[in-house]
Design an enzyme around this catalytic site. Structure first.
Site, mmCIF file in Angstrom:
data_model
loop_
_atom_site.group_PDB
_atom_site.id
_atom_site.type_symbol
_atom_site.label_atom_id
_atom_site.label_comp_id
_atom_site.label_asym_id
_atom_site.label_seq_id
_atom_site.Cartn_x
_atom_site.Cartn_y
_atom_site.Cartn_z
ATOM 1 N N TYR A 2 15.926 14.136 51.965
ATOM 2 C CA TYR A 2 16.638 14.861 50.912
ATOM 3 C C TYR A 2 17.635 15.837 51.554
ATOM 4 C CZ TYR A 2 17.694 17.603 46.782
ATOM 5 O OH TYR A 2 18.376 18.237 45.758
ATOM 6 N N SER B 236 22.859 20.642 47.740
ATOM 7 C CA SER B 236 21.743 21.571 47.543
ATOM 8 C C SER B 236 21.645 22.483 48.761
ATOM 9 C CB SER B 236 20.432 20.792 47.401
ATOM 10 O OG SER B 236 19.329 21.662 47.538
ATOM 11 N N ILE C 276 20.960 18.615 35.109
ATOM 12 C CA ILE C 276 22.209 19.345 35.362
ATOM 13 C C ILE C 276 23.426 18.510 34.962
ATOM 14 C CG2 ILE C 276 23.603 20.413 37.184
ATOM 15 C CD1 ILE C 276 20.807 20.638 38.736
ATOM 16 N N GLY C 277 23.374 17.212 35.252
ATOM 17 C CA GLY C 277 24.502 16.330 34.928
ATOM 18 C C GLY C 277 24.746 16.257 33.435
ATOM 19 N N GLY D 243 24.549 10.416 36.876
ATOM 20 C CA GLY D 243 23.349 11.223 36.608
ATOM 21 C C GLY D 243 23.526 12.207 35.482
HETATM 22 N N1 LIG Z 1 16.917 20.585 40.093
HETATM 23 C C1 LIG Z 1 17.167 21.383 41.104
HETATM 24 O O1 LIG Z 1 16.504 22.424 41.273
HETATM 25 C C2 LIG Z 1 18.274 21.063 42.060
HETATM 26 C C3 LIG Z 1 18.550 21.985 43.093
HETATM 27 C C4 LIG Z 1 19.591 21.707 43.983
HETATM 28 C C5 LIG Z 1 20.332 20.546 43.826
HETATM 29 N N2 LIG Z 1 20.044 19.664 42.826
HETATM 30 C C6 LIG Z 1 20.857 18.438 42.722
HETATM 31 O O2 LIG Z 1 21.385 18.339 41.405
HETATM 32 C C7 LIG Z 1 21.577 16.971 41.073
HETATM 33 C C8 LIG Z 1 21.004 16.678 39.702
HETATM 34 O O3 LIG Z 1 19.630 16.970 39.740
HETATM 35 P P1 LIG Z 1 18.739 17.214 38.436
HETATM 36 O O4 LIG Z 1 17.786 18.273 38.788
HETATM 37 O O5 LIG Z 1 19.596 17.381 37.244
HETATM 38 O O6 LIG Z 1 17.954 15.821 38.384
HETATM 39 P P2 LIG Z 1 17.276 15.017 37.169
HETATM 40 O O7 LIG Z 1 17.050 15.883 35.987
HETATM 41 O O8 LIG Z 1 16.120 14.302 37.776
HETATM 42 O O9 LIG Z 1 18.413 13.940 36.801
HETATM 43 C C9 LIG Z 1 18.764 12.981 37.734
HETATM 44 C C10 LIG Z 1 19.846 12.104 37.159
HETATM 45 O O10 LIG Z 1 20.166 11.106 38.142
HETATM 46 C C11 LIG Z 1 20.050 9.834 37.541
HETATM 47 N N3 LIG Z 1 19.605 8.795 38.478
HETATM 48 C C12 LIG Z 1 18.526 8.813 39.282
HETATM 49 N N4 LIG Z 1 18.428 7.646 39.945
HETATM 50 C C13 LIG Z 1 19.458 6.873 39.536
HETATM 51 C C14 LIG Z 1 19.890 5.559 39.828
HETATM 52 N N5 LIG Z 1 19.216 4.774 40.659
HETATM 53 N N6 LIG Z 1 21.024 5.105 39.234
HETATM 54 C C15 LIG Z 1 21.704 5.865 38.362
HETATM 55 N N7 LIG Z 1 21.340 7.115 38.025
HETATM 56 C C16 LIG Z 1 20.224 7.603 38.604
HETATM 57 C C17 LIG Z 1 19.009 10.019 36.449
HETATM 58 O O11 LIG Z 1 19.113 8.940 35.537
HETATM 59 P P3 LIG Z 1 17.893 8.540 34.520
HETATM 60 O O12 LIG Z 1 18.064 9.436 33.333
HETATM 61 O O13 LIG Z 1 18.177 7.114 34.215
HETATM 62 O O14 LIG Z 1 16.614 8.777 35.246
HETATM 63 C C18 LIG Z 1 19.427 11.369 35.897
HETATM 64 O O15 LIG Z 1 20.532 11.246 35.032
HETATM 65 C C19 LIG Z 1 20.950 16.156 42.204
HETATM 66 O O16 LIG Z 1 21.972 15.696 43.062
HETATM 67 C C20 LIG Z 1 20.067 17.162 42.923
HETATM 68 O O17 LIG Z 1 19.945 16.851 44.295
HETATM 69 C C21 LIG Z 1 19.032 19.906 41.935
#
Ligand SMILES: NC(=O)c1ccc[n+]([C@@H]2O[C@H](COP(=O)([O-])OP(=O)(O)OC[C@H]3O[C@@H](n4cnc5c(N)ncnc54)[C@H](OP(=O)(O)O)[C@@H]3O)[C@@H](O)[C@H]2O)c1
Length: 280
Positions: free
Chosen positions: A165, A140, A15-16, A10
């Site tokens: 979730y 989270s 974040i990743g 990701g």
């Molecule tokens: N955002 C928040 O407020 C928040 C809060 C607490 C925890 N988190 C955790 O932080 C982590 C990252 O979240 P984020 O907010 O950065 O999310 P994001 O911007 O939606 O990014 C998600 C990432 O996961 C990848 N992904 C999704 N489905 C996939 C699949 N089937 N196979 C391979 N890769 C896949 C996406 O790839 P693509 O680019 O190909 O779509 C993207 O790189 C998650 O585990 C989330 O639960 C986030």
């Protein structure tokens, strides 16, 4: 400058991506496990604008397809004799029920089971490396709203995207607890974390409450939110607490349930059984 090999899921967004960009500046090789290779390579190009020596590799890995995860792990094993850090970061909220290629509820598979398989397949190689390798699970705070039922991880009986979730984020924490409990004696370190509430593309595939959630004004940037995973990947092991949950680059309390060592074992076994039934 260090020369670590860091695997991350990701990292094409949010974040990743911010985590990968930062860790690349430390001289590490960033191995991105991505479902979209074009987007993955764009991250490398972005990194090289400010840091031309950045080292990246891109391996196709669709977490919604366990065969793809298995193929990705095989490629990692072929290319990398030493794995220092695995960051399981990819994840999302799946508000309407959908099934993966493998027949699992999508949130369970992407947020937990696919990462579980990745850990399972890479663990022997990770453990070979004696200098405190790390497995970091991005969880989270929402794990505190879990309704985890070990016998129904797939939520076959009553589906709610919100609950799933929370459940999967608890499973991420329990997985770190299990790994540290079981393999800590062999030097393995495993941590979980809450990155903060971030405006990313997270939740944008949903309507209703989740789309509103993503527009809240108090959110931090992805770069700010990458600080804790970057900290856990790069801080000296002696300064970290094996199995612990972190927030804002500091120890934090997770839910009472997450400290249940027996639950961590049960969750590990139940996940393993699901994978075995699916042929993995
Ligand atoms: N955002 C928040 O407020 C928040 C809060 C607490 C925890 N988190 C955790 O932080 C982590 C990252 O979240 P984020 O907010 O950065 O999310 P994001 O911007 O939606 O990014 C998600 C990432 O996961 C990848 N992904 C999704 N489905 C996939 C699949 N089937 N196979 C391979 N890769 C896949 C996406 O790839 P693509 O680019 O190909 O779509 C993207 O790189 C998650 O585990 C989330 O639960 C986030």
């Amino acid at each position: 400058v260090n020369h670590k090999t860091i695997l991350i899921t990701g990292a094409t967004d949010g974040i990743g991506k911010a985590t990968a960009l930062k860790l690349a500046t430390f001289g590490s090789t960033i191995v991105m496990l991505s479902r979209n290779l074009e987007k993955s390579k764009a991250v490398e190009n972005a990194a090289k604008v400010n840091f031309p020596q950045a080292k990246f590799d891109h391996i196709l890995c669709d977490l919604a397809d366990l065969k793809s995860v298995k193929t990705a792990a095989a490629e990692v094993l072929l290319k990398y004799p030493k794995i220092d850090v695995l960051i399981n970061n990819a994840g999302g909220i799946f508000n309407t029920k959908s099934l993966s290629k493998d027949g699992f509820e999508m949130g369970l598979q992407v947020n937990h089971l696919a990462h579980f398989l990745l850990i399972k397949l890479l663990l022997p190689r990770i453990l070979e490396y004696k200098e405190n390798p790390r497995i970091i699970n991005v969880a989270s705070e929402l794990h505190k709203f879990d309704k985890l039922d070990i016998k129904d991880l797939n939520l076959d009986h009553k589906f709610s995207g919100w609950t799933q979730y929370a459940n999967t984020k608890l499973l991420n924490i329990l997985s770190s607890k299990y790994l540290s409990q079981t393999f800590g004696v062999q030097g393995l370190q495993s941590y979980s974390l809450h990155p903060g509430v971030v405006r990313t593309s997270f939740g944008t595939n949903n309507t209703g409450i989740w789309s509103v959630f993503n527009k809240l004004p108090f959110m931090m940037t992805a770069e700010d939110a990458s600080k804790t995973p970057v900290y856990l990947a790069s801080q000296a092991v002696e300064k970290l607490s094996n199995g612990a949950y972190y927030k804002k680059s500091a120890l934090a309390s997770s839910s009472q349930k997450s400290y249940d060592a027996k639950l961590a074992i049960d969750a590990w076994q139940a996940s393993n059984q699901l994978l075995e039934k699916a042929g993995f």
